[in-house]
Design an enzyme around this catalytic site. Structure first.
Site, PDB file in Angstrom:
ATOM      1  N   ARG A   1       0.906  -1.312   0.058  1.00  0.00           N
ATOM      2  CA  ARG A   1      -0.051  -0.124  -0.039  1.00  0.00           C
ATOM      3  C   ARG A   1       0.936   1.401  -0.060  1.00  0.00           C
ATOM      4  O   ARG A   1       0.213   2.176   0.414  1.00  0.00           O
ATOM      5  CB  ARG A   1      -1.098   0.039   1.137  1.00  0.00           C
ATOM      6  CG  ARG A   1      -2.067  -1.174   0.935  1.00  0.00           C
ATOM      7  CD  ARG A   1      -3.123  -0.917   2.285  1.00  0.00           C
ATOM      8  NE  ARG A   1      -3.941  -2.190   1.911  1.00  0.00           N
ATOM      9  CZ  ARG A   1      -3.900  -3.252   2.515  1.00  0.00           C
ATOM     10  NH1 ARG A   1      -2.734  -3.463   3.491  1.00  0.00           N
ATOM     11  NH2 ARG A   1      -5.056  -4.175   2.379  1.00  0.00           N
TER      12      ARG A   1
ATOM     13  N   LYS B   1       2.752  10.954 -11.657  1.00  0.00           N
ATOM     14  CA  LYS B   1       1.758  10.190 -12.421  1.00  0.00           C
ATOM     15  C   LYS B   1       2.748   8.716 -12.407  1.00  0.00           C
ATOM     16  O   LYS B   1       3.909   8.863 -13.205  1.00  0.00           O
ATOM     17  CB  LYS B   1       1.723  10.650 -13.790  1.00  0.00           C
ATOM     18  CG  LYS B   1       0.378  11.657 -13.828  1.00  0.00           C
ATOM     19  CD  LYS B   1      -0.235  12.069 -15.323  1.00  0.00           C
ATOM     20  CE  LYS B   1      -1.220  12.778 -15.225  1.00  0.00           C
ATOM     21  NZ  LYS B   1      -1.712  13.118 -16.454  1.00  0.00           N
TER      22      LYS B   1
ATOM     23  N   GLU C   1       8.811  16.600 -25.648  1.00  0.00           N
ATOM     24  CA  GLU C   1       8.199  17.256 -24.247  1.00  0.00           C
ATOM     25  C   GLU C   1       8.782  18.847 -24.020  1.00  0.00           C
ATOM     26  O   GLU C   1       8.096  19.502 -23.422  1.00  0.00           O
ATOM     27  CB  GLU C   1       8.514  16.447 -23.315  1.00  0.00           C
ATOM     28  CG  GLU C   1       7.648  14.983 -23.445  1.00  0.00           C
ATOM     29  CD  GLU C   1       6.068  14.843 -23.202  1.00  0.00           C
ATOM     30  OE1 GLU C   1       5.623  16.102 -22.994  1.00  0.00           O
ATOM     31  OE2 GLU C   1       5.535  13.980 -23.646  1.00  0.00           O
TER      32      GLU C   1
ATOM     33  N   LYS D   1       6.860  21.958 -16.196  1.00  0.00           N
ATOM     34  CA  LYS D   1       5.817  20.992 -15.546  1.00  0.00           C
ATOM     35  C   LYS D   1       5.681  21.151 -14.200  1.00  0.00           C
ATOM     36  O   LYS D   1       4.751  20.657 -13.586  1.00  0.00           O
ATOM     37  CB  LYS D   1       6.410  19.541 -15.850  1.00  0.00           C
ATOM     38  CG  LYS D   1       5.455  18.431 -15.496  1.00  0.00           C
ATOM     39  CD  LYS D   1       5.762  17.271 -16.165  1.00  0.00           C
ATOM     40  CE  LYS D   1       4.925  16.141 -15.886  1.00  0.00           C
ATOM     41  NZ  LYS D   1       5.012  14.783 -16.551  1.00  0.00           N
TER      42      LYS D   1
ATOM     43  N   GLU E   1      -4.753  16.712 -11.649  1.00  0.00           N
ATOM     44  CA  GLU E   1      -5.194  16.967 -13.084  1.00  0.00           C
ATOM     45  C   GLU E   1      -6.730  17.291 -12.965  1.00  0.00           C
ATOM     46  O   GLU E   1      -7.735  16.597 -13.698  1.00  0.00           O
ATOM     47  CB  GLU E   1      -5.016  15.974 -13.875  1.00  0.00           C
ATOM     48  CG  GLU E   1      -5.294  16.278 -15.466  1.00  0.00           C
ATOM     49  CD  GLU E   1      -4.618  15.254 -16.796  1.00  0.00           C
ATOM     50  OE1 GLU E   1      -5.309  15.059 -17.427  1.00  0.00           O
ATOM     51  OE2 GLU E   1      -3.341  14.734 -16.214  1.00  0.00           O
TER      52      GLU E   1
ATOM     53  N   ARG F   1      -3.379  21.119 -15.189  1.00  0.00           N
ATOM     54  CA  ARG F   1      -2.448  20.111 -15.636  1.00  0.00           C
ATOM     55  C   ARG F   1      -2.953  19.191 -16.916  1.00  0.00           C
ATOM     56  O   ARG F   1      -1.885  18.669 -17.550  1.00  0.00           O
ATOM     57  CB  ARG F   1      -2.409  18.972 -14.457  1.00  0.00           C
ATOM     58  CG  ARG F   1      -1.404  17.691 -14.679  1.00  0.00           C
ATOM     59  CD  ARG F   1      -1.006  16.950 -13.638  1.00  0.00           C
ATOM     60  NE  ARG F   1       0.007  15.868 -14.264  1.00  0.00           N
ATOM     61  CZ  ARG F   1       0.618  15.316 -13.182  1.00  0.00           C
ATOM     62  NH1 ARG F   1       0.650  15.454 -11.844  1.00  0.00           N
ATOM     63  NH2 ARG F   1       1.664  14.614 -13.466  1.00  0.00           N
TER      64      ARG F   1
ATOM     65  N   ASN G   1      -0.943  17.903 -21.813  1.00  0.00           N
ATOM     66  CA  ASN G   1      -1.268  16.747 -22.761  1.00  0.00           C
ATOM     67  C   ASN G   1      -1.323  17.268 -24.033  1.00  0.00           C
ATOM     68  O   ASN G   1      -1.937  16.719 -25.059  1.00  0.00           O
ATOM     69  CB  ASN G   1      -2.556  15.891 -22.133  1.00  0.00           C
ATOM     70  CG  ASN G   1      -2.139  15.171 -21.027  1.00  0.00           C
ATOM     71  OD1 ASN G   1      -1.590  14.134 -21.097  1.00  0.00           O
ATOM     72  ND2 ASN G   1      -2.915  15.357 -19.855  1.00  0.00           N
TER      73      ASN G   1
ATOM     74  N   HIS H   1      -0.902  15.017 -27.093  1.00  0.00           N
ATOM     75  CA  HIS H   1      -1.000  13.668 -26.627  1.00  0.00           C
ATOM     76  C   HIS H   1      -2.440  12.758 -27.140  1.00  0.00           C
ATOM     77  O   HIS H   1      -2.104  11.605 -26.995  1.00  0.00           O
ATOM     78  CB  HIS H   1      -0.802  13.703 -25.069  1.00  0.00           C
ATOM     79  CG  HIS H   1       0.472  13.869 -24.409  1.00  0.00           C
ATOM     80  ND1 HIS H   1       1.297  15.028 -25.130  1.00  0.00           N
ATOM     81  CD2 HIS H   1       1.512  13.049 -23.854  1.00  0.00           C
ATOM     82  CE1 HIS H   1       2.519  15.166 -24.577  1.00  0.00           C
ATOM     83  NE2 HIS H   1       2.716  13.814 -23.829  1.00  0.00           N
TER      84      HIS H   1
ATOM     85  N   HIS I   1      -0.898   9.217 -28.116  1.00  0.00           N
ATOM     86  CA  HIS I   1      -1.413   7.977 -27.278  1.00  0.00           C
ATOM     87  C   HIS I   1      -2.184   7.039 -28.001  1.00  0.00           C
ATOM     88  O   HIS I   1      -1.809   5.946 -28.290  1.00  0.00           O
ATOM     89  CB  HIS I   1      -2.182   8.325 -26.103  1.00  0.00           C
ATOM     90  CG  HIS I   1      -1.389   8.811 -25.137  1.00  0.00           C
ATOM     91  ND1 HIS I   1      -1.708   9.519 -24.052  1.00  0.00           N
ATOM     92  CD2 HIS I   1       0.082   8.983 -24.806  1.00  0.00           C
ATOM     93  CE1 HIS I   1      -1.043   9.924 -23.116  1.00  0.00           C
ATOM     94  NE2 HIS I   1       0.195   9.802 -23.690  1.00  0.00           N
TER      95      HIS I   1
ATOM     96  N   HIS J   1       7.092   7.377 -27.843  1.00  0.00           N
ATOM     97  CA  HIS J   1       6.370   8.287 -27.405  1.00  0.00           C
ATOM     98  C   HIS J   1       6.680   9.537 -27.981  1.00  0.00           C
ATOM     99  O   HIS J   1       5.883  10.491 -28.425  1.00  0.00           O
ATOM    100  CB  HIS J   1       6.264   8.324 -25.919  1.00  0.00           C
ATOM    101  CG  HIS J   1       5.360   9.280 -24.924  1.00  0.00           C
ATOM    102  ND1 HIS J   1       4.338   9.198 -25.300  1.00  0.00           N
ATOM    103  CD2 HIS J   1       5.997  10.502 -24.584  1.00  0.00           C
ATOM    104  CE1 HIS J   1       3.935  10.556 -24.615  1.00  0.00           C
ATOM    105  NE2 HIS J   1       4.657  10.989 -24.193  1.00  0.00           N
TER     106      HIS J   1
END
Length: 352
Positions: free
Chosen positions: A110, A132, A174, A213, A223, A227, A231, A234, A238, A250
């Protein structure tokens, strides 16, 4: 030595410094090092000597590591090694590896401490910063994951000198994206001859790209709003990755995706910024696009994480550094896709 502070509920530093892999330290007696097969042996050995990990796990390079199978195998190895909740997971490698390692840390017992040592430009500018973590499913990219910030991130520009030129150019997508959405000074700096790891100006440019960022995720970790602007490009990217089963990398997919987003922005009345994205693609020289129709990609775009119960949303630009979220009519998406395909053919981009 640039140092960027990422704020929020669990603040942490991002350090940009040559030679940092030799000096990295974590305050944990038990450490599990997760590194990918693409990391040169010398860097793995340096980190192992610095940390003396109880367990060192090699995973496949790139998105081949971001699978349920690899994730489960790594968890089993941690359990067999007896890693306790006071231990730590350290991710060493590209963005896919730090995504995987972070998700392992977030879910094992956890949650155990996580530290990130990105070894690619893409990983430094994007994946390792912002908390992320996650893995992919056959149905799409990053569909399983958690927000789980690292305790610290160390970026060593020296490791980038060993990257193949195409991999370095891929990662620049990026950094260039951060120029489009927030800091236009990066646009010229990324395409400058000075943008190479051995140049004295490189550390500052890298740090400024990371800072974009860091500032966004400090304001919006999970997000809920701003945020999502990170993207830009993206949604199509993706989809390209998913439909090619990650045959397209990517960074190259983001390069193509940014141009599509720039054309959509123009179609919806924004400033025409497509000259910037064309210029970047000409510099980046991505791998050639496969023959794909809009209908080949649209099911994957529909599963994009920015989608909601009303449909797909795209990050677009009113102008440089003025991003926004919008739903785009299907007819516009298809018309612009046709223009985008023609553009990409006209670029006559050489294979990487």
């Amino acid at each position: 030595m640039p140092r960027i502070e990422v704020g929020g509920p669990a603040p942490y530093p991002v350090t940009v410094e040559r030679g940092t892999l030799e000096r990295v330290r974590v305050p944990h007696a038990q450490v599990a090092l997760i590194h990918d097969a693409g990391v040169p042996e010398r860097w793995v050995r340096q980190v192992e000597q610095a940390l003396s990990p109880a367990l060192s796990v090699q995973v496949p390079a790139r998105d081949d590591s971001k699978t349920v199978t690899v994730y489960a195998d790594v968890l089993s190895q941690l359990a067999q090694a007896g890693l306790t909740r006071s231990g730590a997971v350290v991710g060493l490698g590209g963005g896919a590896t730090t995504d995987l390692a972070g998700f392992v840390a977030a879910t094992y017992l956890r949650g155990v401490a996580f530290y990130s040592l990105p070894t690619t430009l893409l990983g430094m500018v994007d994946a390792a910063v912002g908390g992320k973590t996650g893995i992919n499913l056959p149905e799409g990219k990053n569909l399983v994951g958690a927000f789980y910030p690292a305790r610290a991130v160390w970026c060593d520009p020296q490791v980038l000198e060993t990257l193949p030129p195409a991999v370095f150019r891929e990662g620049a997508a990026e950094a260039y994206k951060h120029g489009l959405i927030a800091d236009p000074s990066l646009l010229e700096r990324v395409l400058s001859p000075d943008f190479r790891p051995e140049h004295p100006a490189f550390e500052d440019t890298l740090a400024d790209a990371i800072r974009v960022k860091a500032e966004v995720v400090t304001r919006d970790l999970t997000e809920q709003g701003e945020r999502a602007h990170l993207n830009f490009g993206h949604t199509l990217a993706h989809a390209l990755e998913a439909v090619t089963h990650h045959g397209m990398s990517h960074g190259f997919a983001v390069g193509y995706g940014m141009h599509y987003a720039a054309l959509l922005s123009r179609a919806l009345g924004g400033t025409d910024l497509s000259s910037h994205t064309r210029r970047f693609l000409a510099w980046q020289q991505p791998s050639p696009l496969p023959e794909l129709s809009f209908d080949d990609l649209s099911p994957y775009m529909a599963r994009d994480k920015k989608a909601d119960d009303q449909g797909v949303r795209f990050v677009l630009l009113h102008d440089l550094a003025r991003p926004y979220l919008a739903r785009v009519p299907d007819t516009t998406l298809r018309e612009v896709y046709a223009t985008w395909q023609q553009d990409c053919t006209a670029f006559a981009l050489s294979p990487s």
